[in-house]
Design an enzyme around this catalytic site. Sequence first.
Site, PDB file in Angstrom:
ATOM      1  N   ARG A 101     -12.202 -38.725 -22.643  1.00  0.00           N
ATOM      2  CA  ARG A 101     -13.381 -39.129 -23.415  1.00  0.00           C
ATOM      3  C   ARG A 101     -13.223 -40.533 -24.003  1.00  0.00           C
ATOM      4  NH1 ARG A 101     -14.323 -35.816 -20.550  1.00  0.00           N
ATOM      5  NH2 ARG A 101     -15.183 -33.741 -20.907  1.00  0.00           N
ATOM      6  N   GLU A 147     -15.630 -36.212 -30.900  1.00  0.00           N
ATOM      7  CA  GLU A 147     -16.011 -36.896 -29.660  1.00  0.00           C
ATOM      8  C   GLU A 147     -17.250 -37.742 -29.903  1.00  0.00           C
ATOM      9  OE1 GLU A 147     -17.729 -35.376 -25.379  1.00  0.00           O
ATOM     10  OE2 GLU A 147     -15.971 -34.352 -26.194  1.00  0.00           O
ATOM     11  N   SER A 196     -20.641 -31.200 -26.939  1.00  0.00           N
ATOM     12  CA  SER A 196     -19.343 -30.884 -27.540  1.00  0.00           C
ATOM     13  C   SER A 196     -19.043 -31.894 -28.633  1.00  0.00           C
ATOM     14  CB  SER A 196     -18.241 -30.908 -26.483  1.00  0.00           C
ATOM     15  OG  SER A 196     -18.455 -29.889 -25.529  1.00  0.00           O
TER      16      SER A 196
END
Length: 310
Positions: free
Chosen positions: A183, A306, A236
Amino acid sequence: MNHQQCAELATICRSIRWDVDMAPYSTFRTGGVAEAMVEVGDIAELSALLRWLQKEQTQWHVIGGGSNILVTGRYHEGVFIRLRGSIQDILLEPPDAYAAEEGVLVRVHAGCSLAAFLGWCVRNDLGGLEFMAGIPGSVGGAIRMNAGALGHAISELLESVHCMTSQGETLAVAKDAALFAYRSTRLPGEHAGKMLITAGVFRLQRADGKHVAARCREIVEQRKQKQPQGLGSAGSFFKNPEGDFAGRLIERAGLKGLSHGKAMVSPKHANFIVNTGGAVPEDIIALMEEVRRKVLQHSGVLLEPEVRIY
C-alpha cells in the site's frame, strides 16, 4: 491566497472552484472545506499550475477518485487537484503493441477510473487486472497506494510510471527505479519535493474479453458478500500488519459495531469504518484512534491507517 493570487490561478486553470465542500469528493461522504479545487486534464495546464504553486509556495494535494482519503473538518488553504481522464486517454504503447509476444503495453492517464480501465480491457480482450475489480478510485491513486487484492498488487503489472515534479517537469520512471511496498509507492527524487503521477504503462496479456468480464463479476460479487454496502467508507481502513489481518485483530478485540458519533466499525467487516449518516471527519478520526489503542492493548499490534488523512 490573496486576491491577486486567486486571479492568477484563475488564468492558469480552466476549471476552478472556490470554498469547496469536500464531502462529495470523498467516498466517506464527509469532509472539510478546501480553499480551491481545480480539475486538470491537460499536461501543459498541469505543468503551468505546479510551476505557479511552487513559485507562490502554495500547498497542494492530489485527491484522485477520493476513495482512500479523509479530509479533516477544517478550512484547508491551498489547492486540491483532481486529474480528469477517460477511456480516450488509454493508448497502446507502442502502436503495434498487440504484436508483442510478451504482452501488450498500455498507457493509461492517472485520472481514468479503475472501473473504466477494466471495462476497456474487457472490450479489447486484455487480461491481468481482474483482481482490481470493484476497487473504486482512479488509476493514479491506485498506483500511488500500490492498491491490490487477492494477494496481488497493481505494481505487478506496471512497466513504468509517468510523473510530474513540483517544478512542472515531466519524467518517466521505470518500474525497477520505483520502490513499491504494501500500500505504498515511492518514486525516486520524492525526498526533494512532491511528485504527481500523471500516467501508468501496464503490461497486460491477451485474453478472451468474455472470460475477463466473468472473472470481474465474480470478484465484485465476492466483495459485495464480504464488505458493507450503501454506507460511506474508504474501503479497508488499516493496513494489514505483516503476517496477519487488521480485520481479524479488530474483531478479536471485540470492536465490531463500536461507534463514535455517526462513525462505526462495520459489523460486516471489521476493517471498514463506515459513515452511518451525518458523521463528521472528527468522528472517524476519534474512532480510528480508539480502535488503534484497543487493538494495541489486546494484541500488542499498532495498526497503521491505509487511508490518507488531510
